[in-house]
Design an enzyme around this catalytic site. Structure first.
Site, PDB file in Angstrom:
ATOM      1  N   ASP A 188       6.371  16.383   3.412  1.00  0.00           N
ATOM      2  CA  ASP A 188       5.750  16.138   4.721  1.00  0.00           C
ATOM      3  C   ASP A 188       6.595  15.184   5.574  1.00  0.00           C
ATOM      4  OD1 ASP A 188       5.331  13.764   3.420  1.00  0.00           O
ATOM      5  OD2 ASP A 188       3.146  13.773   3.585  1.00  0.00           O
ATOM      6  N   SER A 248      23.021   3.982  16.045  1.00  0.00           N
ATOM      7  CA  SER A 248      23.066   2.868  15.101  1.00  0.00           C
ATOM      8  C   SER A 248      22.375   1.611  15.645  1.00  0.00           C
ATOM      9  CB  SER A 248      24.511   2.551  14.746  1.00  0.00           C
ATOM     10  OG  SER A 248      25.290   2.453  15.926  1.00  0.00           O
ATOM     11  N   TYR A 304       7.392  12.178   4.913  1.00  0.00           N
ATOM     12  CA  TYR A 304       7.021  10.775   4.680  1.00  0.00           C
ATOM     13  C   TYR A 304       7.150  10.501   3.190  1.00  0.00           C
ATOM     14  CZ  TYR A 304       5.255  10.929   9.425  1.00  0.00           C
ATOM     15  OH  TYR A 304       5.157  11.070  10.773  1.00  0.00           O
ATOM     16  N   ILE A 358      -7.588   2.860   6.945  1.00  0.00           N
ATOM     17  CA  ILE A 358      -8.998   2.838   7.326  1.00  0.00           C
ATOM     18  C   ILE A 358      -9.666   4.114   6.806  1.00  0.00           C
ATOM     19  CG2 ILE A 358     -10.608   2.722   9.289  1.00  0.00           C
ATOM     20  CD1 ILE A 358      -8.226   1.454  10.895  1.00  0.00           C
ATOM     21  N   ASP A 362      10.481  12.957  -1.474  1.00  0.00           N
ATOM     22  CA  ASP A 362       9.330  13.381  -0.687  1.00  0.00           C
ATOM     23  C   ASP A 362       8.734  14.607  -1.378  1.00  0.00           C
ATOM     24  OD1 ASP A 362       7.522  14.047   1.272  1.00  0.00           O
ATOM     25  OD2 ASP A 362       9.011  14.794   2.695  1.00  0.00           O
TER      26      ASP A 362
END
Lengths: 419, 122
Positions: free
Chosen positions: A32, A107, A34, A77, A28
């Site tokens: 961030d 889990s 993500y 988009i 990463d």
């Protein structure tokens, strides 16, 4: 011999360990939370980053300047409609009330799964081990196929989809807005050690639906006598409240939190004890009762309380689970928070089992065959279906409205860049 | 991973080796070799598997050839350990007396094993 003791691998091992312990992506670049990498807490666990060198670009955020120049929320988009000069994000998503889905779980939420082909001699081939490295780097979990945040088509023949895919189908502006903050062994008592991996900015991001699904480890342990290790209703209440306060301080206003109840795990023993475990199928020499007893003897069982021949212990475990579910119910009805509303939904295995039987299946087919404990892919998706239907019927505002422009979004942006 | 996980892993792998041999009529060596060949190269899985065969393979073959099961193999190779005052953990059904006899026999078979000699208890 520990491979991580090699000097060349020490740093890498440390980084992997950090990612796994803290439930944050290994790769990463912009930090961030993500990632563009699938495993090691990457996009199998939360929406794929569409720009890993800009920490202001990530799934779930409110669009920056209607995403005229770039897809700041990674929902695929962006840009301006040349026919009228209106930004697509404004045209398609304004007022559609986008929202993300986040699960805080164990889990079961992460979809723990050990493939039976890995231990069944008659089915073994190169193909059967193809996905082993992926599974290992996802801690033997398959969040990409889970009931709540799964984004891949199910491998079993079942038409039900995950909550994330349903939310996305309801409003394509929700594309990639999912986070699976689940960990093996997680419970109300240890959630605080990794809850900070949740990524939601109160000012910059869209509201979220958070599902709190600690469905077993508060009553399950591997200990010889598991009863003293079970979470008491008082301790449970205090920890859940602590989590909710944390969520209230981090979730954008208008979010929703669903507390998911604990199951009555008696069904595990009832449906499996006299069936053969995959290791015992060839010679008909290992039943689940024997397998459970072996795990308990080694003290490695994921849930001694329910995976036991001792009926009194199983009943005690179910009683405590019921008490904890009642605590969640009480919290949902009594407590109020400024940034989200709170709901409670039962974990009703009986109901999904009946649904499965209506389709010609057997209850044991809903349990993971290798560990004899976790709900399998079919059960996870049936549970997701049950949850979706209950929420839609009782609290439709949680799911938001359907976006009438979904088809147009699809026409212009296709698959929106995948998940 | 605890000692218990090591034992569980060993019993599962040895069971698979045994069952692959049974299903395909392989020798135990071929069975182990086949198992490793199925594994992907990624994460050094195949390499690690062949390394494990090299270290433990000869003892596993000797033990399995004498009709000893995965439980006995793993106890003998010390992946499974019976703690004092604790029961002996096993996956496959067996009578207590048979167990004692099987373990003694197994220990005798691998008495001269260089791996067990060098590794001591671990």
């Amino acid at each position: 011999f520990n491979i991580c003791s090699l000097p060349v691998l020490a740093k890498l091992c440390q980084k992997i360990k950090f990612a796994i312990n803290n439930a944050v992506p290994f790769k990463d670049i912009d930090s961030d939370k993500y990632s563009v990498f699938p495993t090691l807490r990457g996009y199998h666990w939360r929406g794929r980053d569409c720009n890993d060198s800009n920490k202001m670009v990530y799934p779930g955020r409110r669009p920056d300047n209607w995403d005229v120049h770039q897809d700041s929320n990674c929902n695929g988009i962006w840009g301006i409609d040349p026919s009228d000069g209106i930004p697509y994000e404004k045209k398609f998503c304004e007022g559609s009330e986008p929202r993300g889905i986040i699960v805080l779980g164990d889990s079961a939420s992460a979809h723990f799964h050990i493939s039976p082909q890995w231990i069944t001699a008659s089915q073994m081939s190169v193909k059967s081990f193809h996905d082993l490295p992926t599974a290992l780097t996802d801690e033997l979990n398959w969040p990409q196929l889970s009931g709540i945040t799964g984004f891949l088509s199910p491998t079993s023949r079942i038409k039900e989809e995950s909550i994330y895919l349903r939310l996305r189908a309801r409003n394509r502006c929700n594309h990639r807005d999912y986070q699976n903050i689940a960990k093996n062994g997680a419970s109300s008592q240890n959630l605080e050690t990794f809850i900070e991996s949740l990524s939601r900015n109160q000012l910059l991001d869209h509201p979220a639906i958070v599902i709190y699904a600690m469905v077993g480890n508060d009553v399950c342990s591997r200990k010889k006598d598991p009863v003293p290790y079970m979470t008491t209703p008082e301790k449970f209440y205090s920890k859940v409240m602590q989590t909710l306060k944390y969520l209230n301080a981090h979730l954008p206003n208008g979010s929703h939190v669903i507390l998911y109840g604990l199951p009555d795990g008696n069904f595990l023993w009832d449906h499996l004890h006299d069936r053969y475990h995959p290791l015992g199928q060839l010679n008909k020499d290992v039943t689940y009762a024997q397998f459970y007893s072996f795990l308990n003897c080694l003290q490695v069982s994921p849930c001694h309380g329910w995976m036991s021949s001792n009926k009194t212990l199983r009943t005690l475990t179910s009683e405590r689970a019921e008490q904890l579910s009642n605590t969640l119910k009480k919290i949902a009805t009594r407590e109020k928070f400024t940034n989200f509303d709170l709901f409670f939904v039962d974990f009703d295995f009986q109901e999904i089992s009946q649904e499965w039987q209506k389709r010609g299946g057997q209850p044991w087919q809903l349990i993971e065959p290798v560990d004899g404990f976790h709900p399998n892919e079919v059960a996870s998706l049936l549970l997701a279906d049950q949850l979706w239907k209950k929420v839609l019927l009782q609290w439709p505002q949680v799911l938001g409205k359907e976006n009438p422009l979904n088809q147009q979004i699809e026409q212009v942006f296709g698959d929106q860049g995948g998940h | 991973f605890s000692q218990g996980h090591n034992c569980l892993g060993c019993v599962a792998v040895v069971s698979v080796v045994e069952q692959l041999a049974q299903v395909h009529n392989y020798t135990f060596l071929t069975s182990m070799d086949k198992l490793c060949s199925y594994l992907p190269e990624k994460l050094f899985l195949k390499t690690t598997c062949y390394l494990v065969i090299q270290v433990f393979g000869p003892d596993i073959i000797k033990l399995l050839r004498t009709d000893l099961n995965a439980d006995v193999v793993c106890h003998t190779l010390k992946f499974c350990k019976q703690e004092t005052g604790q029961p002996l953990c096993h996956l496959y059904p067996s009578r207590k007396e048979t167990w004692k006899f099987a373990l003694e026999k197994a220990r005798w078979i691998v008495k001269k094993s260089p791996v067990l000699k060098h590794s001591g208890n671990d």
